[in-house]
Design an enzyme around this catalytic site. Sequence first.
Site, PDB file in Angstrom:
ATOM      1  N   HIS A  34       0.858  -1.188   0.000  1.00 52.41           N
ATOM      2  CA  HIS A  34       0.000   0.000   0.000  1.00 52.41           C
ATOM      3  C   HIS A  34       0.892   1.236   0.000  1.00 52.41           C
ATOM      4  CE1 HIS A  34       1.055   0.168   4.214  1.00 52.41           C
ATOM      5  NE2 HIS A  34       0.474  -0.995   4.448  1.00 52.41           N
ATOM      6  N   HIS A  37       4.018   1.293   2.202  1.00 57.70           N
ATOM      7  CA  HIS A  37       5.184   0.581   1.641  1.00 57.70           C
ATOM      8  C   HIS A  37       5.821   1.404   0.518  1.00 57.70           C
ATOM      9  CE1 HIS A  37       2.670  -2.992   3.019  1.00 57.70           C
ATOM     10  NE2 HIS A  37       3.801  -3.181   3.667  1.00 57.70           N
ATOM     11  N   LYS A 149       4.958   3.193  11.740  1.00 57.88           N
ATOM     12  CA  LYS A 149       3.702   2.661  12.304  1.00 57.88           C
ATOM     13  C   LYS A 149       4.032   1.524  13.272  1.00 57.88           C
ATOM     14  CE  LYS A 149       0.781  -0.129  10.205  1.00 57.88           C
ATOM     15  NZ  LYS A 149       0.433  -1.298  11.026  1.00 57.88           N
ATOM     16  N   GLN A 153       8.543  -2.486  16.559  1.00 62.37           N
ATOM     17  CA  GLN A 153       9.374  -3.270  15.624  1.00 62.37           C
ATOM     18  C   GLN A 153      10.613  -2.481  15.214  1.00 62.37           C
ATOM     19  OE1 GLN A 153       7.926  -5.760  12.198  1.00 62.37           O
ATOM     20  NE2 GLN A 153       8.359  -3.933  11.012  1.00 62.37           N
ATOM     21  N   ARG A 187      -3.666  -5.091   6.932  1.00 64.50           N
ATOM     22  CA  ARG A 187      -4.779  -5.709   7.676  1.00 64.50           C
ATOM     23  C   ARG A 187      -6.064  -4.881   7.591  1.00 64.50           C
ATOM     24  NH1 ARG A 187      -0.359  -7.714  11.230  1.00 64.50           N
ATOM     25  NH2 ARG A 187      -0.525  -9.978  11.155  1.00 64.50           N
TER      26      ARG A 187
HETATM   27  O1  PAF Z   1       6.708  -5.046   9.047  1.00 61.17           O
HETATM   28  C1  PAF Z   1       6.593  -6.101   8.385  1.00 61.17           C
HETATM   29  O2  PAF Z   1       5.901  -6.164   7.348  1.00 61.17           O
HETATM   30  C2  PAF Z   1       7.294  -7.358   8.852  1.00 61.17           C
HETATM   31  O3  PAF Z   1       7.252  -7.470  10.230  1.00 61.17           O
HETATM   32  C3  PAF Z   1       8.729  -7.482   8.328  1.00 61.17           C
HETATM   33  C4  PAF Z   1       9.621  -6.375   8.860  1.00 61.17           C
HETATM   34  C5  PAF Z   1       8.716  -7.465   6.806  1.00 61.17           C
HETATM   35  C6  PAF Z   1       9.334  -8.823   8.762  1.00 61.17           C
HETATM   36  O4  PAF Z   1       8.592  -9.910   8.282  1.00 61.17           O
END
Ligand code: PAF
Length: 296
Positions: A34, A37, A149, A153, A187
Amino acid sequence: MLHLQTVADLRAACDRARAGGHSVGLVPTMGFLHAGHRSLMRAARAGCDFVVVTIFVNPLQFGPGEDLDRYPRDLAGDLAQCEEEQVDCVFAPAAREMYPSAPLTTVHVARLTEGMCGAARPTHFDGVTTVVAKLFAIVGPCTAYFGRKDAQQLAVVRRMAEDLNLPVTVVGCPLVREADGLALSSRNAYLDPEERAAAPVLFAALRAAGDAVVAGERDAQRLRAIVRETVAKEPSVALEYVDVRDAQGLEPVATIDGDGELLVALAARIGATRLIDNIGISIRGGDVALDLGRTV
Ligand code: PAF
């Protein structure tokens, strides 16, 4: 654009690029791309010579009963978007290419993975760091782009790269929202029209907390209450957590005092769909700047 499926081919392509004096930019994704990305791809395109996008729905980061099987997939659409963004190479491996056998080695980042999303998804971040470490090892020296977002992570991946001296510069890029404030996520495709109509309450709640900080509120408990009260106006939305944390080390913040970069972060369930969102708060010499992300 190269479309590669094997680890050996991706490694060779990145080695070749560097041997030719080109810098490598990496955008790891799980596909169903989307505008969020695409903003990562644009940042990579602007900063690097050879841009690699990886598309892999990583089974290791899904817990039992999570949405691995129904996670949205559209490889043809993803490839078309990568072409449009002038990506040089897409790596879309099969699961058996990434995991020929169940890995005996995983990467665990302590402390930063506890709490927030780690509370409800206790194995999730080990799955993320393991696959991202593998991608970093395959791609080699590069700059890797992640969206803000997924703030937890981002902090976890940054810390992993630092702790393990991985030859990767991790760059965080702005969160991207729909016009009504809903943070872009693959999602979001799960939401039915009523759930979709309720979902912007998450950003409204975060913005209310941010506005309160601008107006002088410094008590994190009060900010969390503002988020809870706002989300409660949509009975179909169940807040899983809301936390005020330091943006780098993710330490919980009780009172905002002095300069710093903070996050107000939340996760919520709307029907069967779990969504996350956050805003950044930067305080410098008493001045407050909110990072609400940007709109598509
Ligand atoms: O953020 C994501 O889409 C995933 O967690 C990643 C970093 C590609 C790892 O699978």
